[in-house]
Design a protein around this motif. Structure first.
Motif, PDB file in Angstrom:
ATOM      1  N   SER A  57     -17.572  -6.900  -4.638  1.00 35.20           N
ATOM      2  CA  SER A  57     -17.018  -5.618  -4.359  1.00 35.20           C
ATOM      3  C   SER A  57     -15.367  -5.674  -3.972  1.00 35.20           C
ATOM      4  O   SER A  57     -15.042  -5.605  -2.952  1.00 35.20           O
ATOM      5  CB  SER A  57     -17.881  -5.009  -3.175  1.00 35.20           C
ATOM      6  OG  SER A  57     -19.251  -4.746  -3.410  1.00 35.20           O
ATOM      7  N   ARG A 110     -21.882   3.548   3.419  1.00 36.79           N
ATOM      8  CA  ARG A 110     -21.675   3.065   2.171  1.00 36.79           C
ATOM      9  C   ARG A 110     -20.716   1.492   2.451  1.00 36.79           C
ATOM     10  O   ARG A 110     -21.083   0.503   1.828  1.00 36.79           O
ATOM     11  CB  ARG A 110     -21.274   3.777   1.127  1.00 36.79           C
ATOM     12  CG  ARG A 110     -20.978   3.287  -0.274  1.00 36.79           C
ATOM     13  CD  ARG A 110     -20.636   4.252  -1.259  1.00 36.79           C
ATOM     14  NE  ARG A 110     -20.773   3.608  -2.601  1.00 36.79           N
ATOM     15  CZ  ARG A 110     -21.922   3.543  -3.503  1.00 36.79           C
ATOM     16  NH1 ARG A 110     -23.053   4.036  -3.001  1.00 36.79           N
ATOM     17  NH2 ARG A 110     -21.603   3.127  -4.709  1.00 36.79           N
ATOM     18  N   ARG A 124     -21.797  -2.008   1.660  1.00 33.43           N
ATOM     19  CA  ARG A 124     -21.507  -2.788   0.406  1.00 33.43           C
ATOM     20  C   ARG A 124     -20.235  -3.328   0.501  1.00 33.43           C
ATOM     21  O   ARG A 124     -19.929  -4.377  -0.563  1.00 33.43           O
ATOM     22  CB  ARG A 124     -21.593  -1.749  -0.803  1.00 33.43           C
ATOM     23  CG  ARG A 124     -23.014  -1.155  -0.985  1.00 33.43           C
ATOM     24  CD  ARG A 124     -23.054  -0.519  -2.359  1.00 33.43           C
ATOM     25  NE  ARG A 124     -22.236  -1.158  -3.464  1.00 33.43           N
ATOM     26  CZ  ARG A 124     -22.217  -0.571  -4.538  1.00 33.43           C
ATOM     27  NH1 ARG A 124     -22.473   0.775  -4.657  1.00 33.43           N
ATOM     28  NH2 ARG A 124     -21.608  -1.032  -5.403  1.00 33.43           N
TER      29      ARG A 124
END
Length: 197
Positions: A4, A176, A180
């Motif tokens: 990510s 979120r 993540r």
């Protein structure tokens, strides 16, 4: 293994109270250039204004000379405010109802991660580096790149939502980021991917 990006420092970009703006304020933060979708952004904002939506666009960053006339015109009409380059973007995220980034191409967009961590809904292009930051319909909306009408429709959806619904979208974006994109977790995942046997 898909990582990510570099992640986001959730302490530095803390969740901020959702503003009570009138009109609704959209924020673009970055270099004002064609590849960032600025042509489409300025067109979509003008269409929203012409359709009597009560909105305002805040622009933060440097702009290329080719945009000076358009930006000056929007500012004179009271549709936009140009703030120039700012060292600390956090007050601008906090003051925004929604952050817009209609780029043609990106790495993992720090602007979107920072805005979502602050608790702001997003409108962005459905491209790698942008779409990962958005849970479609829950924390923001995406549109095709180079599509001023698609961008207009996505921004219109935000403008039509009541404040409480926009606030909930911002909170979904923050969750979120926590799930993540937390920098500490991303660094650990990266190290594990590099050094795993």
């Amino acid at each position: 293994m898909l990582l990510s990006g570099a992640g986001i420092n959730l302490q530095h970009y803390a969740l901020r109270p959702y503003p009570e703006n009138d009109p609704i304020r959209f924020l673009f933060l970055g270099r004002l250039m064609k590849e960032k979708g600025v042509d489409e952004l300025l067109a979509a904002v003008k269409m929203l204004y012409d359709d009597c939506f009560d909105i305002h666009l805040d622009l933060v960053g440097f702009f290329e000379d080719s945009y000076k006339e358009q930006i000056d015109a929007l500012c004179k009409q009271g549709i936009a405010t140009f703030h120039g380059f700012q060292q600390d973007p956090r007050p601008y995220y906090a003051a925004a109802d929604c952050v817009v980034l209609p780029s043609y191409h990106e790495g993992m967009s720090n602007v979107l991660l920072e805005a979502a961590a602050t608790g702001r809904p997003l409108v962005t292009s459905y491209i790698p580096g942008c779409r990962e930051a958005v849970d479609e319909g829950r924390s923001g909306f995406t549109c095709r790149p180079r599509d001023k009408y698609g961008l207009y429709e996505a921004m219109k959806k935000i403008a039509q939502l009541p404040r409480e619904a926009r606030m909930e979208m911002g909170l979904a974006g923050r969750r979120r980021m926590e799930e993540r994109f937390d920098k500490q977790t991303v660094v650990e995942d990266t190290m594990n991917a590099i050094f795993r046997p």
